[in-house]
Design an enzyme around this catalytic site. Structure first.
Site, PDB file in Angstrom:
ATOM      1  N   THR A  31       0.846  -1.193   0.000  1.00  0.00           N
ATOM      2  CA  THR A  31       0.000   0.000   0.000  1.00  0.00           C
ATOM      3  C   THR A  31       0.883   1.245   0.000  1.00  0.00           C
ATOM      4  O   THR A  31       2.072   1.148  -0.323  1.00  0.00           O
ATOM      5  CB  THR A  31      -0.991  -0.031   1.183  1.00  0.00           C
ATOM      6  OG1 THR A  31      -1.955   1.013   1.031  1.00  0.00           O
ATOM      7  CG2 THR A  31      -0.286   0.126   2.528  1.00  0.00           C
ATOM      8  N   ASN A  32       0.334   2.408   0.328  1.00  0.00           N
ATOM      9  CA  ASN A  32       1.109   3.652   0.353  1.00  0.00           C
ATOM     10  C   ASN A  32       0.590   4.539   1.485  1.00  0.00           C
ATOM     11  O   ASN A  32      -0.301   4.144   2.229  1.00  0.00           O
ATOM     12  CB  ASN A  32       1.026   4.353  -1.008  1.00  0.00           C
ATOM     13  CG  ASN A  32      -0.401   4.685  -1.371  1.00  0.00           C
ATOM     14  OD1 ASN A  32      -1.051   5.485  -0.735  1.00  0.00           O
ATOM     15  ND2 ASN A  32      -0.921   4.002  -2.409  1.00  0.00           N
ATOM     16  N   ARG A  33       1.126   5.738   1.584  1.00  0.00           N
ATOM     17  CA  ARG A  33       0.877   6.598   2.750  1.00  0.00           C
ATOM     18  C   ARG A  33      -0.372   7.459   2.630  1.00  0.00           C
ATOM     19  O   ARG A  33      -0.596   8.330   3.477  1.00  0.00           O
ATOM     20  CB  ARG A  33       2.077   7.519   2.984  1.00  0.00           C
ATOM     21  CG  ARG A  33       3.346   6.783   3.338  1.00  0.00           C
ATOM     22  CD  ARG A  33       4.480   7.770   3.560  1.00  0.00           C
ATOM     23  NE  ARG A  33       5.751   7.096   3.732  1.00  0.00           N
ATOM     24  CZ  ARG A  33       6.165   6.553   4.877  1.00  0.00           C
ATOM     25  NH1 ARG A  33       5.399   6.627   5.952  1.00  0.00           N
ATOM     26  NH2 ARG A  33       7.334   5.955   4.943  1.00  0.00           N
ATOM     27  N   SER A  34      -1.191   7.276   1.615  1.00  0.00           N
ATOM     28  CA  SER A  34      -2.378   8.130   1.478  1.00  0.00           C
ATOM     29  C   SER A  34      -3.352   7.892   2.632  1.00  0.00           C
ATOM     30  O   SER A  34      -3.722   6.754   2.919  1.00  0.00           O
ATOM     31  CB  SER A  34      -3.092   7.846   0.151  1.00  0.00           C
ATOM     32  OG  SER A  34      -4.335   8.510   0.124  1.00  0.00           O
ATOM     33  N   ALA A  98      -4.459   7.520  -4.376  1.00  0.00           N
ATOM     34  CA  ALA A  98      -3.102   7.049  -4.647  1.00  0.00           C
ATOM     35  C   ALA A  98      -3.221   5.551  -4.978  1.00  0.00           C
ATOM     36  O   ALA A  98      -3.255   4.699  -4.087  1.00  0.00           O
ATOM     37  CB  ALA A  98      -2.214   7.271  -3.438  1.00  0.00           C
TER      38      ALA A  98
END
Ligand code: PMT
Length: 237
Positions: A31-34, A98
């Site tokens: 995943t990512n930091r959004s 994102a």
């Protein structure tokens, strides 16, 4: 919370928000930091102006603002399907999510065991949802993308504006401390065909209200039939 499009007064807006999660096995994902804050603030900005908002969101801890239609998704593939299903009914689409650009080719059905010293993951490209809007989805409304960049903000954003056939790209330099991913503030460059605008840095709440007005004005300029305007004087033949 409902899934579907609430046909109220005003303009119909689809917003994507949050991260996606791409499963590696039943307990792990990429995943990512959004955080979803930018997209949810935009949803609130449009909805508080009396417009009909459909929010398609990856997993976040945020509350969905009242009066907003909501489709929760996990993966980039699920977000693609949800957007594909809804976008043709929309006047405006804003892509703040994102979305993972790559996903594991073979997610494991069982928890991956700790065996060797290293492990190799094979990733494959996800489908570009924003990049599908004009072609595969046949969307003819006002199309707004985001660009999360760490270098050459304007040049990279302008390439996305052209490549994804958008009317506007909202670019943020996500390498700057205090803005971008998971912050309560943001600073953006608005990249249009032929010119840029740089509104002042602000809280995501205040910026989103400014962006909502800006996007609605853009939509009105592009899609209002001049004969709907009572002050319109047709040019004599
Ligand atoms: O959620 P927050 O914590 O509030 O953070 C806000 C934000 C930094 C996530 C937001 O401001 C932002 O920049 N969103 C876009 C993030 C992104 O993935 O940008 P990108 O440059 O990689 O993608 C370009 C555009 O294509 C984006 O509109 C993205 O939604 C879209 N895209 C990307 C890949 C893909 N497979 N499908 C897409 O639709």
């Amino acid at each position: 919370m409902s899934a579907g499009c609430n046909q109220t007064r005003g303009v119909r807006i689809l917003i994507t928000a949050g991260p996606t999660r791409e499963p590696l096995d039943p307990v792990r994902f990429l995943t990512n930091r959004s955080s979803g804050k930018m997209g949810y603030a935009l949803a609130h900005g449009f909805q508080s102006g009396g417009h009909s908002v459909l929010l398609v969101s990856g997993p976040t801890v945020l509350d969905v603002p009242d009066g907003i239609d909501f489709i929760p998704v996990e993966t980039a593939a699920e977000m693609y399907e949800a957007v594909n299903h809804a976008i043709r009914r929309m006047d405006i689409a804003v892509f703040a999510a994102a979305v993972a650009d790559y996903t594991p080719r073979h997610p494991s059905g069982q928890k991956i065991k700790k065996t060797g010293e290293t492990i190799t993951l094979e990733l494959v490209r996800t489908r570009d949802i924003l990049g599908s809007a004009r072609g595969d989805f046949g969307f003819t409304g006002t199309l707004v993308g985001f660009a999360a960049e760490t270098e050459q903000l304007e040049a990279n954003a302008r390439a996305k504006l052209l490549g994804k056939r958008c009317d506007l790209i909202i670019a943020n330099d996500v390498s700057k401390p205090g803005i971008g991913f998971d912050s309560d503030h943001n600073e953006v460059l608005l990249v249009y065909p032929g010119y840029n605008e740089a509104p002042p840095a602000a809280s995501k709440h205040d910026l989103a209200h400014h962006l909502a007005r800006t996007i609605l004005n853009l939509h009105q300029r592009q899609h209002t039939n001049p004969t709907d305007d009572p002050s319109f004087q047709p040019t004599p033949p």
